[in-house]
Design an enzyme around this catalytic site. Structure first.
Site, mmCIF file in Angstrom:
data_model
loop_
_atom_site.group_PDB
_atom_site.id
_atom_site.type_symbol
_atom_site.label_atom_id
_atom_site.label_comp_id
_atom_site.label_asym_id
_atom_site.label_seq_id
_atom_site.Cartn_x
_atom_site.Cartn_y
_atom_site.Cartn_z
ATOM 1 C CG ASP A 216 -1.882 1.114 1.265
ATOM 2 O OD1 ASP A 216 -1.862 1.936 0.337
ATOM 3 O OD2 ASP A 216 -2.669 1.197 2.229
ATOM 4 C CE LYS A 259 -2.849 9.976 0.920
ATOM 5 N NZ LYS A 259 -3.480 8.689 0.899
#
Ligand SMILES: *Cc1c(COP(=O)(O)O)cnc(C)c1O
Length: 460
Positions: A216, A259
């Site tokens: 992840d 991100k």
């Protein structure tokens, strides 16, 4: 120890004005928002640390790529560019763009999980946990014990407890485990990194029991930077080489590009080499996200991600980026405000338990601190604690989180040193009146991911 602020390795070309409301207005606004910061209007926020997700400032190169975006439905140049960037950086054969990280989870996780199955992670992020549960499976965290000792300055507090992982696999039976997930950096543990050694050990357990390993990978480049700084073997390796090696040990990844890819929207799925799985992912992507060559994004978004993936690998950028957290952390050390140490990659996770020892977990101390920060200085943050964790899906009882963190997530390339100083001052003022702060109770909540929508009220 004096920590120097690392000067921005960029200059500012476009600005966005912000304003601060009066204290009286802020008290009214947070009450109108049912004491849930997700219900505040952004124009009523002065410094927005709600998340580092999609709040990034893009570069001139990314903005110029926006004009070059190829908006063809199929076979667009921008699609080829993002696939080439993904293959080059991660070394995986198949790269699928999707509209954000949770879309990647929605497409991939049901192909590996179902009822009676388990997924094990160092620590699940909330949307990942939700998608495991929506698929009918159960999510188990196996983070190392050091992560739970917030004053301990260990270098890799995001690591998987590999002994516990193997024990859990044996207890449940390997055939019941659908997937092992490595969250890098470990967001819920405070943006703490995972070492290369730990990735290697986790991968070898997965191989032993024939379990797929999924990264992840939202903060892949911050994790690589920490490996370079803290794992001596990698001191002289490039960030790109470290990223390549990290991903070489996994079979697949899901990624929120919002991100470390420094964009406002986007996500990726990567599969190293598994033709049957790739076929199924394409089918589900077309059903949920759109045709495989755009995956719920515009061609211009694909261009911005392709550039951002490379910009995120820049060492001067990463030094400045992680430097902002370290600067904030050093300021809080001076005034004895506890946070998950060492500072995380994407921000600081303040220990609301020690700020408000009189507020129990079921009255959400970290949510109380988030509300105080808004009232004190117009700063928006969020709870990463029991309020976010929610209820047990089987018994519906409030779960107690390992941590009661109020997360100060730092958007990439957005705020300056002076903004960080405002944040420190607000925390000091709240600390000085901490014993008068009250907890909260929930008066309405949805079934999944409740913290985004729930209504609260202060305890009298
Ligand atoms: C943000 C994040 C996600 C979800 O991504 P979205 O783009 O917000 O949907 C998943 N995992 C981790 C570790 C994240 O930080």
């Amino acid at each position: 120890m004096a920590v120097k602020y690392i000067p921005e390795p960029f200059r500012i070309k476009v600005v966005e004005n912000i304003q601060i409301l009066s204290k009286q207005e802020r008290i009214q606004k947070i009450a109108d928002a049912h004491y849930n910061v997700f219900n505040l209007n952004s124009e009523d926020v002065y410094i927005d640390l709600l998340t580092d997700s999609g709040t990034n400032a893009m570069s001139a190169q990314q903005w110029s790529g926006m004009m070059a975006g190829d908006e063809a439905y199929a076979g667009a140049k921008s699609y080829q560019k993002i696939v080439a960037a993904g293959q080059d950086i991660f070394g995986y054969q198949f790269i699928q763009p999707v509209h954000q990280g949770r879309a990647a989870e929605k497409v991939l996780l049901p192909l590996l999980l179902g009822p009676q199955k388990y997924a094990i992670a160092n620590m699940f992020f909330d949307t990942t946990r939700a998608h495991v549960e929506i698929a009918g499976a159960r999510a188990i965290d196996c983070v190392v014990k050091e992560a739970k000792n917030i004053s301990l300055r260990a270098p890799f507090k995001g690591n998987m407890d590999v002994k516990l992982l193997e024990q859990t696999i044996n207890q449940l039976g390997p055939q019941k485990i659908g997937l092992v997930v490595m969250t890098i950096t470990n967001n819920s543990a405070g943006g703490q990194p995972v070492s290369m050694q730990n990735i290697r050990e986790t991968a070898s357990i997965c191989q032993k029991y024939h379990l797929p390993l999924c990264m992840d990978a939202a903060r892949f480049s911050e994790n690589a930077y920490f490996i370079k700084k803290r794992e001596p073997e990698f001191a002289n390796k490039s960030i790109k080489a470290i990223v390549r090696e990290m991903f070489s040990y996994a079979d697949m990844f899901t990624m929120s590009a919002k991100k470390d890819a420094i964009v406002n929207i986007g996500g990726l799925i990567g599969i190293k080499n598994n033709p049957e799985l790739i076929t199924l992912i394409k089918e589900r992507t077309i059903a949920f996200e759109g045709f495989i060559s755009y995956g719920g994004l515009a061609g211009r978004d694909l261009e911005a991600i392709a550039s951002g993936l490379y910009e995120g690998l820049g060492e001067a950028y990463l030094q400045y980026r992680v430097g902002q957290s370290e600067y904030l952390g050093a300021k809080l050390d001076e005034v004895n405000i506890a946070y998950q140490t060492p500072p995380g990659g994407h921000g600081l996770f303040i220990d609301a338990k020690s700020m408000f020892p009189h507020i129990p977990y079921f009255q959400f101390p970290a949510q109380a601190l988030a509300i105080e920060l808004y009232i004190e200085a117009g700063i928006r943050t969020c709870d990463v604690g029991s309020f976010m964790l929610g209820n047990d899906p089987d018994t519906n009882e409030q779960l107690q989180a390992h941590f009661e963190f109020t997360r100060l997530a730092i958007p990439r390339r957005v705020y300056t040193q002076a903004h960080l100083d405002v944040i420190v001052e607000a925390l000091i003022n709240i600390k000085n009146r901490s014993s008068s702060v009250k907890g909260y109770e929930i008066i309405w909540e949805p079934k999944v991911l409740r913290h985004f929508q729930a209504h609260l009220k202060p305890i009298k």
